[in-house]
Design a protein around this motif. Structure first.
Motif, mmCIF file in Angstrom:
data_model
loop_
_atom_site.group_PDB
_atom_site.id
_atom_site.type_symbol
_atom_site.label_atom_id
_atom_site.label_comp_id
_atom_site.label_asym_id
_atom_site.label_seq_id
_atom_site.Cartn_x
_atom_site.Cartn_y
_atom_site.Cartn_z
ATOM 1 N N VAL C 221 74.238 114.284 57.201
ATOM 2 C CA VAL C 221 72.820 114.129 57.526
ATOM 3 C C VAL C 221 72.246 115.435 58.063
ATOM 4 O O VAL C 221 71.144 115.848 57.699
ATOM 5 N N ILE C 222 73.004 116.082 58.921
ATOM 6 C CA ILE C 222 72.507 117.337 59.483
ATOM 7 C C ILE C 222 72.456 118.421 58.428
ATOM 8 O O ILE C 222 71.507 119.191 58.344
ATOM 9 N N LEU C 223 73.506 118.475 57.596
ATOM 10 C CA LEU C 223 73.537 119.489 56.549
ATOM 11 C C LEU C 223 72.307 119.378 55.670
ATOM 12 O O LEU C 223 71.703 120.362 55.290
ATOM 13 N N GLY C 224 71.978 118.134 55.346
ATOM 14 C CA GLY C 224 70.906 117.954 54.383
ATOM 15 C C GLY C 224 69.524 117.882 54.987
ATOM 16 O O GLY C 224 68.534 117.975 54.278
ATOM 17 N N GLY C 225 69.464 117.709 56.288
ATOM 18 C CA GLY C 225 68.145 117.545 56.882
ATOM 19 C C GLY C 225 67.833 116.074 57.042
ATOM 20 O O GLY C 225 68.075 115.276 56.141
ATOM 21 N N LEU C 226 67.295 115.734 58.171
ATOM 22 C CA LEU C 226 67.034 114.345 58.487
ATOM 23 C C LEU C 226 66.032 113.729 57.524
ATOM 24 O O LEU C 226 64.937 114.245 57.337
ATOM 25 N N GLY C 227 66.412 112.639 56.911
ATOM 26 C CA GLY C 227 65.487 111.956 56.023
ATOM 27 C C GLY C 227 65.398 112.571 54.643
ATOM 28 O O GLY C 227 64.676 112.087 53.782
ATOM 29 N N ASN C 228 66.185 113.611 54.411
ATOM 30 C CA ASN C 228 66.095 114.308 53.138
ATOM 31 C C ASN C 228 67.172 113.787 52.198
ATOM 32 O O ASN C 228 68.351 114.022 52.390
ATOM 33 N N LEU C 229 66.739 113.071 51.174
ATOM 34 C CA LEU C 229 67.680 112.409 50.275
ATOM 35 C C LEU C 229 68.466 113.416 49.442
ATOM 36 O O LEU C 229 69.688 113.339 49.314
ATOM 37 N N ALA C 230 67.750 114.346 48.871
ATOM 38 C CA ALA C 230 68.428 115.353 48.049
ATOM 39 C C ALA C 230 69.409 116.119 48.902
ATOM 40 O O ALA C 230 70.543 116.409 48.500
ATOM 41 N N GLY C 231 68.969 116.433 50.102
ATOM 42 C CA GLY C 231 69.830 117.158 51.019
ATOM 43 C C GLY C 231 71.102 116.404 51.323
ATOM 44 O O GLY C 231 72.189 116.961 51.333
ATOM 45 N N ALA C 232 70.955 115.093 51.547
ATOM 46 C CA ALA C 232 72.135 114.296 51.875
ATOM 47 C C ALA C 232 73.092 114.263 50.694
ATOM 48 O O ALA C 232 74.300 114.382 50.848
#
Lengths: 307, 390, 282
Positions: C221-232
């Protein structure tokens, strides 16, 4: 009336070893004291500056290992060991504070978790220093003027003094200008900044004091249990601390104390009350119920009720 | 005024509850048990508990000890040394047990040891393998499980027959795993074999492909594996995927070969296991009748067969304490401690008798348990060819 | 290749958690327990219910969603206005209750989940990969794609995104926030259960398996950014692969440290996450 209650409590605490039923209860009291210091320290970050540190077990463990190693391997006196524990933990706090400054909220949480996780891995793998998973048995007990403080009663007074000291530190800090800065930061950071509060400086200071206090608790733990192993970094310790602070009432001074005592006594009481299969389940259920009915914590609920 | 009266009453009630002694008058003989009953090694802790309960029921069925029944007071150490110490203190002070069995993991046992010394209560150690347990100068410790050095010595006689020339190690990153690597490495070097790679895995790790890749590249002929059965299953399966073709020897006695056959299937074929109990052919144990009876009782209770390789420890631990109580004639801690030195009988594993171990003047007791080697052949557990009776 | 297996499941866990964390502002410590629930549900469906493998997987996912919805209604909705610490504490309680409940119900012995795939590895060039793992990767990717579709293309997904971006406006526009919360938690929990159901047969099912899963999910979650689906999604895959590589080249004992080091580095240089656009959070 309030004065009388406080005086009564003080007398009770000072004479605890004499009226408690058994050494086992004294053991629980000592553990409660150590966790009270931990809870107070976490409360500084969580309750007053609003930052959730989930790596607090890291500072606790650093303190435990520092004091254990210095007294065991270098034969330093315990007092020096405890002071070094505070110093080293405080240093770690400074490092984390500076690092985590760039982030807030969820991200600060993650940095603190990662920190604890890494320190844990180091303690397991750096065999030469920490003896890894085999742990450090035989940590010495403190001495005061040649008298060993090994007995439970003596150690209880040591811990009680430390708790009183920690509480005083927190009290002074919270009621000082710095304390008001903490609160300002917690409520509204940009506004606080605009009136001249330096978030950098303030947060780092909070982290340092918090970490140093946790380090002292770690040292006290090490010299009481006389055995230190990487399990001090277990996440469950941090979780327990968080439970104590939030359920007790974060942002108050009495909250962590109440929380620490309650949640140290509770697992032991459950040990007596029910067979092992149900103990943890009951613990979880009780926790959920407590949060449900007292969402702000015990102490705030009590204050509201008294009004 | 009324409020003050109420608070005084409340305080009195609480104080009274805290001060009330536990237990009643004409009571059974209590034996404390500290095991990890929750957390990552909950399976093992529970197997030991089940074995202990069988021992208790057998003793009570025969009238108990000196006419008194025995009662197990069981505590969970939650795989946490702090809890182990608290549990020990509670058992000693509140339940007033004169003897304890525990605490499975070496860290837990080591954490509880100062309490034993503080109150003068003996503990029979049934599983821990760290040498420091008996070498710390704690005269209240009596261990019936073998330290890693003893285990390695037990295997030494088979090293040539197994054909071990170059060995690699893969162990769980705990005191047990590390101690095992140390002990077996030393033993192998003394026998002239070479030691290749020594890799570790975290207790909760599920993916060991990286370590296996490293091991594959050393060109060794044997892999010594030390961890709990779940991880052994994973390692064997992943070795199969990586086509690692070499002898595998598991150490520590927690490998539960039956469970491996079930869960790892063909990946477990041909592997060797050091065990301290052979439930597949109990008649081959030193006291064949006792071993068979234990296996049958275990099955009768519906416990999983795989647990036998650990469950017997619980039985032998309790049986040892019971023997000591019989010799002492009373359930008093100091008397039991002195009686433990006189104990000499045969448990499920074999003869149990304590030798002195550790610094002079405050030795701990260490028994010499029997050590066996088995192999998984054709999906069944059997004695290795060079051991099978002709 | 193993990196993809792990990565796919980390991604599933991460997507679920980032939705819950991002949208509901909830530190969901019980996320790993839904993972465990998925694994045990598959086991139960297969051994007790006598269902087929794929049916069992479906059951696990549905059960995860149902359990999630139930928890949200009973535990979280009444505490809606409370601080994040309070809801976090309730999740801690749920974590303890679920894990120990599982311990009580199934015992501490790990369960092996049977699967219909052959165990002999398929060879793809120089690497051998077990068919089961291939299936897991495929299934994980399929589920990830499905999640994307739901979030990006459906009305429900639009409502969820709207709530995440601006709660008040979304409410004014007629989005039923209560329902969105329940759906989000159920969705995230279902994904976690799916991850558990998929990984269960490869590894084993035991009560404490969720703890590590939770930890990895938070990292993602942190790597991708909170709430960021693509990031996750990307974060999960990156973490899985990085761990494999890290353990191969660095000492295996420090393998888990790879995740931690990555996080610290990322937060030092890109505080909003690797893949977040220039949003300032917090």
């Amino acid at each position: 009336m309030k004065r009388a209650v406080i005086a009564l409590a003080a007398v009770a605490l000072l004479t605890l070893p004499f009226w408690l039923a058994s050494p086992y209860h004294l053991h629980v009291a000592i553990m409660a004291g150590i966790f009270t210091i931990l809870a107070l320290s976490l409360n500084l970050l969580l309750g007053y500056t609003g930052q959730l540190s989930l790596g607090h077990a890291g500072f606790f463990g650093i303190g435990a290992y520092t004091s254990a190693l210095l007294t065991l391997k270098l034969a330093w006196p315990v007092w020096l060991g405890l002071a070094s524990a505070a110093a080293l933990a405080g240093l770690a706090g400074w490092a984390i504070g500076r690092l985590a400054l760039k982030v807030r909220g969820a991200y600060f949480v993650l940095v603190t978790i990662s920190f604890a996780g890494m320190i844990s891995l180091v303690s397991i793998n750096w065999m030469e220093l920490t003896n890894g998973p085999l742990g450090l048995p035989g940590v010495p007990a403190p001495e005061l003027a040649g008298l060993s403080l090994r007995t439970k009663s003596a150690y209880y007074y040591l811990v009680l003094a430390a708790v009183a000291g920690s509480y005083l530190v927190c009290h002074r800090l919270v009621h000082s200008r710095l304390g008001r800065a903490f609160l300002a930061l917690r409520e509204n950071e940009s506004l606080a900044e605009s009136v001249g509060v330096d978030p950098t400086h303030t947060l780092v200071l909070a982290t340092v004091v918090s970490a140093a206090m946790a380090g002292v608790a770690g040292g006290l733990y090490a010299h009481y249990t006389r055995f230190v192993s990487p399990e001090v970094f277990l996440f469950s310790y941090t979780v327990t601390m968080v439970i104590m602070v939030v359920a007790g009432g974060k942002g108050t001074l009495a909250g962590p104390v109440v929380g620490a005592v309650l949640f140290t006594v509770l697992p032991e009481a459950l040990r007596e009350a029910m067979p092992w299969q149900w103990q943890l389940l009951a613990y979880g259920v009780l926790l959920i119920l407590l949060v449900f009915f007292l969402p702000r914590g015990i102490v705030p609920a009590l204050s509201a009720w008294r009004r | 005024m009324l409020k003050r009266w109420w608070s005084t009453l409340l305080v009195a009630l609480v104080a009274g509850a805290l001060a009330a002694p536990a237990g009643f008058a004409q009571s059974p003989i209590k034996i404390g048990v500290i095991e990890p009953l929750s957390g990552p090694v909950a399976a093992s802790g529970n197997y030991v508990r089940m074995g202990a309960e069988i021992a208790r029921d057998w003793v009570n069925a025969q009238g108990g000890v000196n006419g008194r029944k025995i009662e197990l007071v069981i505590e969970d150490n939650k795989s946490d040394p702090k809890e182990a110490a608290s549990a020990a203190e509670k058992l000693i002070v509140r339940d007033k047990v004169p003897a304890i069995m525990g605490a499975w993991g070496s860290s837990m046992t080591l954490a509880a040891m100062p309490k034993l010394q503080e109150y003068g209560v003996p503990m029979v150690v049934e599983t821990s393998s760290a040498s420091s347990v008996t070498k710390s100068g704690n005269p209240w410790i009596f261990r019936i499980s073998p330290p890693s050095e003893m285990e390695a010595l037990g295997l030494a006689q088979y090293v040539d027959k197994l054909g071990v020339k170059k060995a690699d190690f893969l162990a769980v990153n705990t005191d047990w795993g590390r101690g095992s690597i140390q002990a077996f490495g030393d033993m192998l070097k003394k026998k002239g074999a070479e030691v290749g790679a020594a890799e570790f895995m975290e207790q909760s790790a599920t993916d060991m492909s990286a370590q296996l890749t490293k091991i594959k590249s050393t060109g060794g002929d044997t892999l010594f594996l030390t961890t709990a059965v779940e991880q052994i299953t994973l390692v064997l399966k992943q070795s199969q995927e990586q086509r690692l073709t070499r002898k595998v020897v598991t150490t520590g006695g927690s490998s539960s070969p039956s469970q491996l056959i079930k869960q790892a299937g063909a990946a477990a074929e041909g592997t060797y296991h050091i065990v301290f109990f052979m439930p597949w052919f109990p008649e081959a144990m030193p006291d064949g009748k006792l071993a068979k009876a234990f296996v049958d009782e275990w099955a009768k209770r519906g416990h999983p067969f795989e647990g036998l390789t650990e469950g017997f420890r619980g039985h032998d631990g309790i049986a040892t304490i019971v023997e000591a109580v019989k010799i002492a004639g009373k359930d008093e801690a100091k008397a039991i401690q002195q009686a433990l030195w006189k104990v000499s009988f045969t448990g499920v594993n074999g003869p149990i008798k304590f030798d002195k171990d550790g610094p002079a003047g405050k030795e701990s007791g260490q028994s010499k348990p029997s050590i066996f080697l088995v192999q998984i052949k054709d999906g069944k557990v059997a004695l290795p060819d060079f051991l099978a009776k002709k | 290749m193993n990196g993809l297996v792990l990565g796919g499941t980390y991604a599933l866990l991460g997507i679920g958690l980032t939705l819950i964390f991002g949208l509901m502002n909830l530190v969901n410590f019980a996320h790993g327990e839904f993972y465990t629930l998925g694994a045990y549900a598959t086991f139960a469906a297969l051994t007790l219910g006598g269902l087929g493998f794929f049916a069992a997987l479906a059951v696990a996912i549905v059960l995860g969603a149902a359990a999630g919805a139930l928890c949200e209604r009973v535990l979280l909705r009444p505490l809606r206005g409370e601080s994040i610490d309070t809801t976090m504490l309730v999740m801690i309680g749920l974590w303890i209750v679920m894990q120990n409940g599982e311990l009580l119900a199934w015992g501490g012995v790990a369960k092996s989940i049977p699967h219909p795939f052959p165990t002999a590895p398929l060879t793809l060039g120089p690497v051998g990969i077990a068919p089961l793992r291939l299936f897991v990767v495929a299934a994980a990717l399929a589920l990830i794609a499905a999640s994307w579709l739901v979030i990006q293309r459906t009305r429900l997904g639009r409502a969820m995104r709207a709530t995440f971006q601006d709660r008040e406006t979304a409410a004014l526009m007629g989005v039923r926030i209560d329902r969105i919360h329940t759906v989000t938690f159920a969705f995230g929990s279902a994904l976690a259960a799916a991850a558990g159901a998929l990984l269960g047969p490869i590894f084993l099912a035991y009560p404490s398996m969720g703890d590590l899963a939770s930890a990895k999910a938070f990292c993602v979650v942190i790597l991708g950014g909170l709430g960021n689906l693509a990031g996750a999604t990307l974060g999960g895959l990156v973490l899985g692969i990085a761990e494999e590589l890290g353990a191969g080249y660095v000492s295996s004992g420090y393998r888990d440290a790879v995740g931690f080091v990555i996080i610290i580095l990322v937060l030092l240089f890109r505080p909003s996450g690797l893949f977040a656009r220039a949003e300032r959070i917090g």
